[in-house]
Design a protein around this motif. Sequence first.
Motif, PDB file in Angstrom:
ATOM      1  N   GLY A  16       0.782  -1.229   0.000  1.00  0.00           N
ATOM      2  CA  GLY A  16       0.000   0.000   0.000  1.00  0.00           C
ATOM      3  C   GLY A  16       0.812   1.276   0.000  1.00  0.00           C
ATOM      4  O   GLY A  16       0.254   2.357  -0.130  1.00  0.00           O
ATOM      5  N   SER A  17       2.147   1.189   0.156  1.00  0.00           N
ATOM      6  CA  SER A  17       2.935   2.414   0.227  1.00  0.00           C
ATOM      7  C   SER A  17       3.438   2.881  -1.137  1.00  0.00           C
ATOM      8  O   SER A  17       3.876   4.018  -1.274  1.00  0.00           O
ATOM      9  N   LEU A  18       3.361   2.019  -2.151  1.00  0.00           N
ATOM     10  CA  LEU A  18       3.794   2.418  -3.487  1.00  0.00           C
ATOM     11  C   LEU A  18       2.603   2.865  -4.317  1.00  0.00           C
ATOM     12  O   LEU A  18       1.523   2.254  -4.254  1.00  0.00           O
ATOM     13  N   ALA A  19       2.816   3.903  -5.106  1.00  0.00           N
ATOM     14  CA  ALA A  19       1.765   4.359  -6.011  1.00  0.00           C
ATOM     15  C   ALA A  19       1.502   3.265  -7.043  1.00  0.00           C
ATOM     16  O   ALA A  19       2.399   2.491  -7.388  1.00  0.00           O
ATOM     17  N   GLU A  20       0.282   3.165  -7.524  1.00  0.00           N
ATOM     18  CA  GLU A  20      -0.112   2.132  -8.490  1.00  0.00           C
ATOM     19  C   GLU A  20       0.796   2.159  -9.720  1.00  0.00           C
ATOM     20  O   GLU A  20       1.225   1.112 -10.204  1.00  0.00           O
ATOM     21  N   TYR A  21       1.104   3.359 -10.232  1.00  0.00           N
ATOM     22  CA  TYR A  21       1.969   3.471 -11.406  1.00  0.00           C
ATOM     23  C   TYR A  21       3.341   2.868 -11.112  1.00  0.00           C
ATOM     24  O   TYR A  21       3.875   2.093 -11.900  1.00  0.00           O
ATOM     25  N   THR A  22       3.920   3.196  -9.967  1.00  0.00           N
ATOM     26  CA  THR A  22       5.241   2.697  -9.573  1.00  0.00           C
ATOM     27  C   THR A  22       5.214   1.187  -9.412  1.00  0.00           C
ATOM     28  O   THR A  22       6.099   0.480  -9.897  1.00  0.00           O
ATOM     29  N   LEU A  23       4.208   0.686  -8.747  1.00  0.00           N
ATOM     30  CA  LEU A  23       4.059  -0.745  -8.538  1.00  0.00           C
ATOM     31  C   LEU A  23       3.958  -1.480  -9.877  1.00  0.00           C
ATOM     32  O   LEU A  23       4.635  -2.493 -10.096  1.00  0.00           O
ATOM     33  N   THR A  24       3.165  -0.960 -10.798  1.00  0.00           N
ATOM     34  CA  THR A  24       2.992  -1.564 -12.114  1.00  0.00           C
ATOM     35  C   THR A  24       4.306  -1.554 -12.893  1.00  0.00           C
ATOM     36  O   THR A  24       4.678  -2.548 -13.520  1.00  0.00           O
ATOM     37  N   LYS A  25       4.999  -0.441 -12.854  1.00  0.00           N
ATOM     38  CA  LYS A  25       6.279  -0.308 -13.569  1.00  0.00           C
ATOM     39  C   LYS A  25       7.317  -1.287 -13.004  1.00  0.00           C
ATOM     40  O   LYS A  25       8.019  -1.963 -13.769  1.00  0.00           O
ATOM     41  N   LEU A  26       7.426  -1.372 -11.687  1.00  0.00           N
ATOM     42  CA  LEU A  26       8.374  -2.298 -11.067  1.00  0.00           C
ATOM     43  C   LEU A  26       8.023  -3.749 -11.399  1.00  0.00           C
ATOM     44  O   LEU A  26       8.896  -4.553 -11.711  1.00  0.00           O
ATOM     45  N   GLN A  27       6.733  -4.080 -11.332  1.00  0.00           N
ATOM     46  CA  GLN A  27       6.297  -5.443 -11.637  1.00  0.00           C
ATOM     47  C   GLN A  27       6.648  -5.809 -13.078  1.00  0.00           C
ATOM     48  O   GLN A  27       7.164  -6.894 -13.336  1.00  0.00           O
ATOM     49  N   LYS A  28       6.391  -4.907 -14.012  1.00  0.00           N
ATOM     50  CA  LYS A  28       6.699  -5.163 -15.427  1.00  0.00           C
ATOM     51  C   LYS A  28       8.203  -5.358 -15.621  1.00  0.00           C
ATOM     52  O   LYS A  28       8.634  -6.268 -16.334  1.00  0.00           O
ATOM     53  N   THR A  29       9.006  -4.547 -14.967  1.00  0.00           N
ATOM     54  CA  THR A  29      10.465  -4.664 -15.079  1.00  0.00           C
ATOM     55  C   THR A  29      10.943  -6.000 -14.533  1.00  0.00           C
ATOM     56  O   THR A  29      11.747  -6.693 -15.166  1.00  0.00           O
TER      57      THR A  29
END
Length: 162
Positions: free
Chosen positions: A108-121
């Motif tokens: 819950g501490s990461l923004a959705e955009y950041t979480l999505t970008k990290l997951q994709k990477t």
Amino acid sequence: MAHGQTERIRGHIMKLSRTVVYAIQATLQLAQSKTGAPVPCSQLAASNAMPERFLLQILRSLVTHGILSSTRGVVGGYMLQRRPQDVTVLDLLEAIEGPLTASVPSNGSLAEYTLTKLQKTLEDVTAAKRHELSQITLADLLPPEDPQANPPSPPAAVNKTC
């Protein structure tokens, strides 16, 4: 890059576990077996200096994943279920440690955009690792055959009748 950052990156280099290395050692020994007969766990353990009980768990997992077959009884043991060129390091790694996957814990501490970008990477990095590990087979890891052990056959005589 700061020294601390270099140390953190170095700490995340992929490293094979001892369990996976034992699985590789045992399957390589089975691939080199010339008898075609099952090899007992005790023999695999002794010749590779591995703890027998621990190796038995590894071998059972490899049987479950279709890499090895096992035979019970006095002349029982383990054999490769597939040809050495059909067993990859990825097969062995995933049989022992489970599927190679990527995930970012969501707390819950990461923004959705950041979480999505990290997951994709991480998924891209994992896909690249999976691809590389799937390109290396047991056959690739076997030592080259000694040419002195099996000298080439002399060329067939040519019959020169007119």
